[in-house]
Design a protein around this motif. Structure first.
Motif, short mmCIF file in Angstrom:
data_model
loop_
_atom_site.label_atom_id
_atom_site.label_comp_id
_atom_site.label_asym_id
_atom_site.label_seq_id
_atom_site.Cartn_x
_atom_site.Cartn_y
_atom_site.Cartn_z
N VAL A 1 0.84 -1.19 0.00
CA VAL A 1 0.00 0.00 0.00
C VAL A 1 0.88 1.24 0.00
O VAL A 1 1.85 1.33 0.74
CB VAL A 1 -0.93 0.03 1.24
N ILE A 2 0.50 2.21 -0.84
CA ILE A 2 1.18 3.51 -0.88
C ILE A 2 0.14 4.61 -0.64
O ILE A 2 -1.06 4.39 -0.79
CB ILE A 2 1.92 3.73 -2.22
N GLU A 3 0.65 5.77 -0.26
CA GLU A 3 -0.20 6.97 -0.18
C GLU A 3 0.32 7.95 -1.21
O GLU A 3 1.52 8.26 -1.23
CB GLU A 3 -0.13 7.59 1.22
N ASP A 4 -0.58 8.42 -2.08
CA ASP A 4 -0.14 9.40 -3.07
C ASP A 4 0.03 10.77 -2.41
O ASP A 4 -0.37 10.96 -1.25
CB ASP A 4 -1.08 9.40 -4.28
N PRO A 5 0.64 11.72 -3.10
CA PRO A 5 0.89 13.03 -2.49
C PRO A 5 -0.37 13.80 -2.14
O PRO A 5 -0.31 14.85 -1.51
CB PRO A 5 1.70 13.77 -3.56
N PHE A 6 -1.54 13.28 -2.50
CA PHE A 6 -2.81 13.96 -2.28
C PHE A 6 -3.62 13.30 -1.16
O PHE A 6 -4.74 13.68 -0.88
CB PHE A 6 -3.58 14.03 -3.60
N GLY A 7 -3.01 12.28 -0.52
CA GLY A 7 -3.62 11.64 0.62
C GLY A 7 -4.43 10.39 0.32
O GLY A 7 -4.96 9.76 1.23
N HIS A 8 -4.53 10.01 -0.95
CA HIS A 8 -5.28 8.82 -1.31
C HIS A 8 -4.40 7.58 -1.17
O HIS A 8 -3.23 7.60 -1.54
CB HIS A 8 -5.81 8.92 -2.76
N HIS A 9 -4.98 6.51 -0.64
CA HIS A 9 -4.26 5.24 -0.49
C HIS A 9 -4.54 4.36 -1.70
O HIS A 9 -5.68 4.29 -2.18
CB HIS A 9 -4.70 4.51 0.78
N TRP A 10 -3.50 3.70 -2.16
CA TRP A 10 -3.58 2.78 -3.29
C TRP A 10 -2.95 1.46 -2.86
O TRP A 10 -1.79 1.43 -2.46
CB TRP A 10 -2.80 3.32 -4.48
N SER A 11 -3.70 0.40 -2.92
CA SER A 11 -3.11 -0.92 -2.71
C SER A 11 -2.75 -1.45 -4.09
O SER A 11 -3.51 -1.30 -5.04
CB SER A 11 -4.06 -1.86 -1.97
N ILE A 12 -1.57 -2.02 -4.19
CA ILE A 12 -1.05 -2.51 -5.48
C ILE A 12 -0.79 -3.99 -5.33
O ILE A 12 -0.14 -4.42 -4.36
CB ILE A 12 0.23 -1.75 -5.87
N ALA A 13 -1.30 -4.79 -6.27
CA ALA A 13 -1.19 -6.23 -6.12
C ALA A 13 -1.01 -6.93 -7.46
O ALA A 13 -1.45 -6.45 -8.50
CB ALA A 13 -2.43 -6.80 -5.43
N THR A 14 -0.35 -8.08 -7.38
CA THR A 14 -0.23 -9.03 -8.48
C THR A 14 -0.55 -10.41 -7.91
O THR A 14 -0.03 -10.77 -6.85
CB THR A 14 1.21 -9.04 -9.05
N HIS A 15 -1.38 -11.14 -8.60
CA HIS A 15 -1.70 -12.50 -8.15
C HIS A 15 -0.51 -13.40 -8.44
O HIS A 15 0.01 -13.42 -9.55
CB HIS A 15 -2.95 -13.02 -8.86
#
Length: 153
Positions: free
Chosen positions: A111-125
């Motif tokens: 999980v990352i947080e973009d510079p605008f405060g939104h969280h993004w989970s990034i995944a590969t199966h």
């Protein structure tokens, strides 16, 4: 458009579009600026999905995670290579919230947080598991987490 499309409110929507281009290889679909230059609407395509975004308009109840001091929402991004995508997002300015790891449910995930405060989970199966295998692994992961907390006290 897909059935569900994220619509993000950003303090600096124009800058967010540029960040998403760098971090996620987004393609800009368009912008609609108001008379004051703030974006009333913007859209990018990331993979096969559209993400809409706009600037904050507090008078209309539209406030960003920065103004709200956090977000309870994570936008989930499935990609071919989580490591590459994660590293690209961090290089573009994202903050690591949860480092990438191979998870008990069969994904490589972080999980990352973009510079605008939104969280993004990034995944590969990375592997297929039965429901029972996932359930057993989840119980083991929770037990290990509890043990770690108890040992830290």
């Amino acid at each position: 458009m897909n059935t569900i499309t994220p619509h993000l409110i950003c303090a600096g929507a124009a800058e967010a579009i540029e960040f998403y281009k760098k971090a996620f290889n987004a393609t800009e679909l368009g912008r609609l600026a108001g008379p004051d230059g703030k974006l009333m609407h913007g859209a990018v395509r990331i993979g096969d999905s559209v993400v809409m975004l706009m600037d904050e308009f507090p008078q209309c109840g539209a406030m960003s995670p920065r103004t709200l001091k956090g977000t309870p929402v994570s936008v989930h991004l499935y990609v071919d290579n989580a490591d590459t995508s994660f590293e690209r997002a961090v290089a573009a300015g994202a903050k690591v919230i949860m480092p990438l790891a191979d998870m008990f449910w069969g994904d490589r995930y972080g999980v990352i947080e973009d510079p605008f405060g939104h969280h993004w989970s990034i995944a590969t199966h990375i592997r297929d598991l039965s429901h029972e295998e996932i359930q057993t692994a989840a119980q083991q992961a929770c037990a290990q987490g509890a043990d770690a907390l108890n040992n830290a006290k």
